[in-house]
Design a protein around this motif. Structure first.
Motif, short mmCIF file in Angstrom:
data_model
loop_
_atom_site.label_atom_id
_atom_site.label_comp_id
_atom_site.label_asym_id
_atom_site.label_seq_id
_atom_site.Cartn_x
_atom_site.Cartn_y
_atom_site.Cartn_z
N SER A 1 115.85 185.01 -5.30
CA SER A 1 116.35 185.04 -6.68
C SER A 1 115.19 185.00 -7.67
O SER A 1 114.15 184.39 -7.41
N ASP A 2 115.40 185.68 -8.77
CA ASP A 2 114.39 185.70 -9.83
C ASP A 2 115.08 185.92 -11.17
O ASP A 2 116.25 186.29 -11.23
N ASP A 3 114.33 185.67 -12.24
CA ASP A 3 114.82 185.90 -13.60
C ASP A 3 114.03 187.05 -14.23
O ASP A 3 113.78 187.06 -15.43
N GLY A 4 113.63 188.01 -13.40
CA GLY A 4 112.81 189.12 -13.86
C GLY A 4 113.62 190.17 -14.60
O GLY A 4 114.72 189.91 -15.07
N GLY B 1 117.68 189.35 -14.22
CA GLY B 1 117.20 188.97 -12.89
C GLY B 1 118.03 189.52 -11.76
O GLY B 1 119.00 190.25 -11.96
N THR B 2 117.61 189.14 -10.56
CA THR B 2 118.19 189.68 -9.34
C THR B 2 118.41 188.56 -8.32
O THR B 2 117.59 187.65 -8.21
N ASP B 3 119.51 188.64 -7.60
CA ASP B 3 119.80 187.75 -6.46
C ASP B 3 120.13 188.63 -5.27
O ASP B 3 120.97 189.52 -5.36
N ILE B 4 119.46 188.35 -4.16
CA ILE B 4 119.73 189.07 -2.91
C ILE B 4 120.05 188.04 -1.84
O ILE B 4 119.32 187.05 -1.69
N HIS B 5 121.14 188.28 -1.13
CA HIS B 5 121.53 187.43 0.00
C HIS B 5 121.51 188.30 1.25
O HIS B 5 122.12 189.36 1.27
N ALA C 1 109.10 190.79 -10.58
CA ALA C 1 109.65 189.74 -11.44
C ALA C 1 108.57 188.76 -11.90
O ALA C 1 108.76 188.04 -12.88
N GLY C 2 107.45 188.71 -11.15
CA GLY C 2 106.39 187.76 -11.50
C GLY C 2 106.57 186.42 -10.85
O GLY C 2 105.63 185.84 -10.33
N LYS C 3 107.80 185.92 -10.87
CA LYS C 3 108.08 184.65 -10.19
C LYS C 3 109.56 184.56 -9.83
O LYS C 3 110.39 185.25 -10.41
N GLY C 4 109.83 183.72 -8.85
CA GLY C 4 111.20 183.52 -8.38
C GLY C 4 111.15 182.60 -7.18
O GLY C 4 110.20 181.81 -7.04
N GLN C 5 112.14 182.69 -6.31
CA GLN C 5 112.11 181.84 -5.12
C GLN C 5 112.86 182.48 -3.97
O GLN C 5 113.73 183.32 -4.16
#
Length: 133
Positions: A77-80, A123-127, A54-58
């Protein structure tokens, strides 16, 4: 609930910072060294995926206090570009980066709960949750 500490992932050093934060929070919550290692390994995989794909996220770490249970939740989470084939990336041995392909299936095994939401182009979100034993 306490505030949710987060580490922005933009460089390889941020992966190290996210690991350190995860170990600190896990230790404060009372996780033993083996579970601390599981949690930091999961953070490494999640943060590395953000950095590579993604290059960036948190990565955020949330303390969980449920009825009679305590634990922590990792939120990556990222906006990739997102993941177009979730089933494929959850297969052991699958890798697009030439790595071992232990990534997301490995995170799922290391943690007690795992949810992946991804929208191609958004993007992707993983919990991922680990409960204190």
């Amino acid at each position: 609930m306490k505030n949710q500490p987060c580490v922005k992932i933009m460089t390889e050093w941020d992966i190290v910072a996210a690991r350190q934060l995860g170990r600190k929070v896990a230790k404060e919550l009372g996780f033993g060294t083996v579970d601390q290692a599981r949690i930091t390994t999961a953070i490494s995989e999640l943060a590395r995926n953000i950095y590579l794909y993604a290059g960036k996220g948190q990565i955020c770490i949330e303390e969980l206090h449920d009825i009679g249970k305590r634990g922590l939740k990792l939120i990556a989470s990222d906006d990739g570009p997102g993941i177009s084939d979730i089933k494929k990336v959850m297969e052991d041995g699958y890798s697009t980066s030439g790595g071992l392909g232990a990534g997301l299936p490995g995170v799922k095994r290391l943690m007690d709960e795992f949810q992946l939401h991804s929208n191609p182009g958004k993007g992707t979100d993983i919990h991922a949750v680990k409960w204190l034993r």
